[in-house]
Design a protein around this motif. Sequence first.
Motif, PDB file in Angstrom:
ATOM      1  N   ILE A   1       0.871  -1.184   0.000  1.00  0.00           N
ATOM      2  CA  ILE A   1       0.000   0.000   0.000  1.00  0.00           C
ATOM      3  C   ILE A   1       0.907   1.232   0.000  1.00  0.00           C
ATOM      4  O   ILE A   1       1.785   1.374   0.848  1.00  0.00           O
ATOM      5  N   HIS A   2       0.678   2.076  -0.981  1.00  0.00           N
ATOM      6  CA  HIS A   2       1.576   3.216  -1.180  1.00  0.00           C
ATOM      7  C   HIS A   2       1.125   4.436  -0.392  1.00  0.00           C
ATOM      8  O   HIS A   2       0.127   5.067  -0.727  1.00  0.00           O
ATOM      9  N   LEU A   3       1.902   4.744   0.648  1.00  0.00           N
ATOM     10  CA  LEU A   3       1.645   5.985   1.386  1.00  0.00           C
ATOM     11  C   LEU A   3       2.908   6.854   1.346  1.00  0.00           C
ATOM     12  O   LEU A   3       3.122   7.698   2.197  1.00  0.00           O
ATOM     13  N   GLU A   4       3.757   6.582   0.367  1.00  0.00           N
ATOM     14  CA  GLU A   4       5.028   7.313   0.288  1.00  0.00           C
ATOM     15  C   GLU A   4       5.003   8.413  -0.770  1.00  0.00           C
ATOM     16  O   GLU A   4       5.855   9.294  -0.760  1.00  0.00           O
ATOM     17  N   ILE A   5       4.024   8.360  -1.665  1.00  0.00           N
ATOM     18  CA  ILE A   5       4.121   9.237  -2.835  1.00  0.00           C
ATOM     19  C   ILE A   5       3.444  10.579  -2.586  1.00  0.00           C
ATOM     20  O   ILE A   5       2.308  10.634  -2.119  1.00  0.00           O
ATOM     21  N   GLY A   6       4.148  11.649  -2.928  1.00  0.00           N
ATOM     22  CA  GLY A   6       3.611  12.993  -2.683  1.00  0.00           C
ATOM     23  C   GLY A   6       2.825  13.541  -3.849  1.00  0.00           C
ATOM     24  O   GLY A   6       3.132  14.619  -4.356  1.00  0.00           O
ATOM     25  N   GLU A   7       1.824  12.771  -4.287  1.00  0.00           N
ATOM     26  CA  GLU A   7       0.987  13.314  -5.362  1.00  0.00           C
ATOM     27  C   GLU A   7      -0.451  12.857  -5.185  1.00  0.00           C
ATOM     28  O   GLU A   7      -0.708  11.727  -4.762  1.00  0.00           O
ATOM     29  N   PRO A   8      -1.409  13.745  -5.500  1.00  0.00           N
ATOM     30  CA  PRO A   8      -2.815  13.353  -5.378  1.00  0.00           C
ATOM     31  C   PRO A   8      -3.098  12.125  -6.231  1.00  0.00           C
ATOM     32  O   PRO A   8      -2.561  11.983  -7.332  1.00  0.00           O
ATOM     33  N   ASP A   9      -3.926  11.221  -5.711  1.00  0.00           N
ATOM     34  CA  ASP A   9      -4.267  10.007  -6.455  1.00  0.00           C
ATOM     35  C   ASP A   9      -5.479  10.237  -7.358  1.00  0.00           C
ATOM     36  O   ASP A   9      -5.982   9.297  -7.959  1.00  0.00           O
ATOM     37  N   PHE A  10      -5.951  11.464  -7.440  1.00  0.00           N
ATOM     38  CA  PHE A  10      -7.115  11.777  -8.276  1.00  0.00           C
ATOM     39  C   PHE A  10      -6.652  12.102  -9.693  1.00  0.00           C
ATOM     40  O   PHE A  10      -5.515  12.509  -9.903  1.00  0.00           O
ATOM     41  N   GLY A  11      -7.548  11.913 -10.651  1.00  0.00           N
ATOM     42  CA  GLY A  11      -7.224  12.294 -12.020  1.00  0.00           C
ATOM     43  C   GLY A  11      -7.247  13.811 -12.143  1.00  0.00           C
ATOM     44  O   GLY A  11      -7.889  14.503 -11.347  1.00  0.00           O
ATOM     45  N   THR A  12      -6.542  14.323 -13.148  1.00  0.00           N
ATOM     46  CA  THR A  12      -6.627  15.759 -13.442  1.00  0.00           C
ATOM     47  C   THR A  12      -8.060  16.074 -13.869  1.00  0.00           C
ATOM     48  O   THR A  12      -8.637  15.320 -14.665  1.00  0.00           O
ATOM     49  N   PRO A  13      -8.671  17.144 -13.360  1.00  0.00           N
ATOM     50  CA  PRO A  13     -10.045  17.470 -13.750  1.00  0.00           C
ATOM     51  C   PRO A  13     -10.242  17.468 -15.274  1.00  0.00           C
ATOM     52  O   PRO A  13      -9.367  17.925 -16.027  1.00  0.00           O
ATOM     53  N   ALA A  14     -11.410  16.946 -15.692  1.00  0.00           N
ATOM     54  CA  ALA A  14     -11.651  16.669 -17.121  1.00  0.00           C
ATOM     55  C   ALA A  14     -11.489  17.903 -18.008  1.00  0.00           C
ATOM     56  O   ALA A  14     -10.922  17.816 -19.100  1.00  0.00           O
ATOM     57  N   HIS A  15     -11.968  19.068 -17.551  1.00  0.00           N
ATOM     58  CA  HIS A  15     -11.904  20.244 -18.439  1.00  0.00           C
ATOM     59  C   HIS A  15     -10.454  20.679 -18.673  1.00  0.00           C
ATOM     60  O   HIS A  15     -10.143  21.258 -19.718  1.00  0.00           O
ATOM     61  N   ILE A  16      -9.558  20.350 -17.728  1.00  0.00           N
ATOM     62  CA  ILE A  16      -8.141  20.694 -17.906  1.00  0.00           C
ATOM     63  C   ILE A  16      -7.515  19.758 -18.943  1.00  0.00           C
ATOM     64  O   ILE A  16      -6.790  20.181 -19.851  1.00  0.00           O
TER      65      ILE A  16
END
Length: 391
Positions: free
Chosen positions: A35-50
Amino acid sequence: MRATLADRMGRLGTETAFEVLARAKALEATGRRVIHLEIGEPDFGTPAHIVEAGIRALRDGHTHYCPAPGLPQLREACAAHLSAHRGLEIDPGRVVVAPGAKPFLYFGVLATCQAGDEVIYPNPGFPIYESVIRYAGATPVPLPLVEERGFAFTAADLAERLTPRTRMVILNSPANPTGGIMPPSLVAEVAEVLAGHDCWVLSDEVYSEMLYGATHDTVAAHHGLLDRTLLVDGFSKTFAMTGWRLGYAALPADLVEPITRLLINSVSCTAPAVQLAGVAALTGPRAEVEAMMVEFDRRRSAVVEGLNAIPGVSCVLPEGAFYAFPNVTGTGMDTREVADRLLAEAGVAVLAGTAFGAHGEGYLRLSYANSLENIGEALAAMGELLGAVAV
Ligand code: PLP
């Protein structure tokens, strides 16, 4: 033997997060669940309109070199955003765009600091600060962040470390790795101290929009400090755009040309389609970003509650970013050993606090950029391992 590295490479550090990620991936390749709790990036996708704006820009032919300091429309959008969000008046001519916020840490220090200079920086802090200070030949002067103060420091702590040799002070709020913030009252006091000392200020504000109720303030808004502050922000965290590589800074007028020159010497420019996606991010709807923060807030509560239930572990409630920084001294193990055993025996990847400097001893950094379900599983596995070894 001439085919050797330059001496200065011995002074350049790295980011342990990438090393731990590689070790975790190697373990996964053997069939182990991690289980990855080391990575400093949001696990969400970039918002669709972007994403759409980026695709449209590519289709429209924005596939060539463009102005080194950034497209005028993005520089304007960044200036407008910073002005509105920070209560400042920023001229678009002072805004420079780069592939991420990181180049501003690197080039900001390289352009201004050299041997004989001292640079004050937060410790525990983003490891790149100490790395680039040393690489520039300057002397790093750690400013300890203390758990009892919510991982903040006092204006007196800063004043004590300022000397005639101090060339730059680096600030980071909300902070990586602690999730702590500089409350507006501290920002005002720090700005007052800085007003009396002629040095550069680099204010790393990449988590400025990732707050759980607190208000963001910047030293640049006080005592005319904007004129010597490199105010750094980016798209990676707020808009879940880490892989796009897009950041920006409002720079002191005298640094716009030198830092642009460093960009010309290294990356030439930032991909124009990525920059147009950035314009869409800053000017478009915020619903997805807001939903992401609501979810991060739920995870924050779950992580802190779960950590505090583990024997030998205690964790203060972070006020920003998506990191928890639990104290694990009660386990009786040294921090690196805790992190290594959590990965090897519990299948939970976290970072040792010491990856963020000497003052991180006794702590772990957990990034809660993972689902509530995985976080729950990780906490249970951590509880089982650490519960068995707690003193
Ligand atoms: N500053 C801090 C405090 C960070 O935590 C990070 C990324 O982890 C960065 C800067 C770099 O961000 P970017 O992806 O915009 O280069």
